[in-house]
Design a protein around this motif. Sequence first.
Motif, short mmCIF file in Angstrom:
data_model
loop_
_atom_site.label_atom_id
_atom_site.label_comp_id
_atom_site.label_asym_id
_atom_site.label_seq_id
_atom_site.Cartn_x
_atom_site.Cartn_y
_atom_site.Cartn_z
N ILE A 200 -106.66 -24.88 46.31
CA ILE A 200 -107.17 -26.23 46.62
C ILE A 200 -108.61 -26.15 47.13
CG2 ILE A 200 -106.91 -28.18 48.21
CD1 ILE A 200 -103.84 -27.67 48.01
N LEU A 201 -108.89 -25.20 48.02
CA LEU A 201 -110.24 -25.08 48.56
C LEU A 201 -111.24 -24.62 47.50
CD1 LEU A 201 -109.39 -23.63 52.06
CD2 LEU A 201 -110.39 -25.86 51.57
N THR A 202 -110.81 -23.77 46.60
CA THR A 202 -111.69 -23.32 45.52
C THR A 202 -112.02 -24.46 44.58
OG1 THR A 202 -110.80 -21.07 45.67
CG2 THR A 202 -111.89 -21.66 43.61
N ALA A 203 -111.02 -25.30 44.28
CA ALA A 203 -111.22 -26.41 43.35
C ALA A 203 -111.92 -27.61 43.98
CB ALA A 203 -109.87 -26.86 42.78
N LEU B 201 -93.88 -27.35 46.72
CA LEU B 201 -92.68 -26.67 47.18
C LEU B 201 -92.79 -25.21 46.77
CD1 LEU B 201 -89.94 -29.27 46.19
CD2 LEU B 201 -91.08 -28.98 48.39
N ASN B 202 -92.04 -24.38 47.43
CA ASN B 202 -92.07 -22.95 47.14
C ASN B 202 -91.26 -22.68 45.88
OD1 ASN B 202 -92.21 -20.22 47.17
ND2 ASN B 202 -91.22 -19.93 49.14
N ASP B 203 -91.90 -22.82 44.73
CA ASP B 203 -91.21 -22.68 43.45
C ASP B 203 -91.27 -21.26 42.88
OD1 ASP B 203 -90.68 -25.40 43.45
OD2 ASP B 203 -92.50 -25.90 42.36
N ASP B 204 -92.03 -20.37 43.50
CA ASP B 204 -92.26 -19.07 42.87
C ASP B 204 -91.46 -17.93 43.50
OD1 ASP B 204 -93.59 -18.79 45.26
OD2 ASP B 204 -95.58 -18.62 44.37
N LYS C 221 -97.98 -20.77 50.57
CA LYS C 221 -98.90 -21.71 51.23
C LYS C 221 -100.33 -21.18 51.20
CE LYS C 221 -95.61 -23.89 54.38
NZ LYS C 221 -95.25 -24.12 55.80
N CYS C 222 -100.50 -19.89 51.48
CA CYS C 222 -101.86 -19.32 51.45
C CYS C 222 -102.45 -19.40 50.05
CB CYS C 222 -101.82 -17.86 51.93
SG CYS C 222 -101.55 -17.69 53.72
N ASN C 223 -101.65 -19.10 49.04
CA ASN C 223 -102.12 -19.18 47.66
C ASN C 223 -102.53 -20.61 47.31
OD1 ASN C 223 -102.63 -18.20 45.02
ND2 ASN C 223 -100.60 -18.89 44.37
N GLN C 224 -101.73 -21.59 47.70
CA GLN C 224 -102.06 -22.98 47.41
C GLN C 224 -103.32 -23.43 48.15
OE1 GLN C 224 -100.93 -24.75 45.06
NE2 GLN C 224 -99.17 -23.52 44.51
N ARG D 84 -94.15 -22.74 62.39
CA ARG D 84 -94.05 -21.28 62.43
C ARG D 84 -95.23 -20.69 61.66
NH1 ARG D 84 -88.56 -19.97 59.64
NH2 ARG D 84 -89.58 -21.20 58.06
N TYR D 85 -95.56 -19.47 61.92
CA TYR D 85 -96.55 -18.73 61.14
C TYR D 85 -97.96 -19.31 61.21
CZ TYR D 85 -92.12 -17.31 59.06
OH TYR D 85 -90.82 -16.91 58.86
N MET D 86 -98.27 -20.09 62.23
CA MET D 86 -99.60 -20.70 62.31
C MET D 86 -100.70 -19.65 62.24
SD MET D 86 -101.51 -23.37 62.49
CE MET D 86 -100.63 -24.77 63.11
N GLU D 87 -100.52 -18.55 62.96
CA GLU D 87 -101.55 -17.52 62.98
C GLU D 87 -101.80 -16.94 61.60
OE1 GLU D 87 -102.20 -13.27 65.18
OE2 GLU D 87 -101.29 -14.88 66.35
N THR D 88 -100.76 -16.85 60.79
CA THR D 88 -100.92 -16.36 59.41
C THR D 88 -101.92 -17.22 58.65
OG1 THR D 88 -98.66 -15.52 59.37
CG2 THR D 88 -99.70 -15.93 57.23
N TYR D 89 -101.78 -18.54 58.77
CA TYR D 89 -102.63 -19.45 58.01
C TYR D 89 -104.05 -19.54 58.58
CZ TYR D 89 -97.95 -20.55 56.54
OH TYR D 89 -96.66 -20.46 56.10
N THR D 90 -104.16 -19.58 59.90
CA THR D 90 -105.49 -19.65 60.50
C THR D 90 -106.26 -18.36 60.23
OG1 THR D 90 -104.62 -18.99 62.66
CG2 THR D 90 -104.87 -21.36 62.26
#
Length: 129
Positions: free
Chosen positions: A42-45, A24-27, A35-38, A58-64
């Motif tokens: 996850i991918l690094t670990a 959840l967005n706790d920060d 979401k990008c930070n998470q 929403r914001y699909m392009e941001t994540y891709t």
Amino acid sequence: LLFRTRIEGLLRQAGLQGFDWVFLNDDKKHTSATKCNQMRKILTANRHVNEVHIFEDRYMETYTDFLSRLSDNNALGRRVTVVPHDIKEKPNPPQCAPKDFKYALGRADLMDVTSSADEIESIVARADR
């Protein structure tokens, strides 16, 4: 904790189980930044993950774009395939109003069914600070 527990319960009710994590967005950052930070963490670990499926309304392009840049710049040390799944369904309208429930927004604030809409908005605004 209240919302995390409720979200996990709603996922189970919908038959969605077996998640390794529920974030959840706790920060207090914009949801996209969280979401990008998470995703990066996850991918690094988890170096064995080479494909990411994103289900987003929403914001699909941001994540891709974010994951493509990480992959193109070799920031993850590998190429990651991104598979977008655009969610186009409209959310269900609310089935109830704030006056229908008790809300626990914090230790100091407890609203009951007699709270007016103005009182509720005031308590919610204080809780958001």
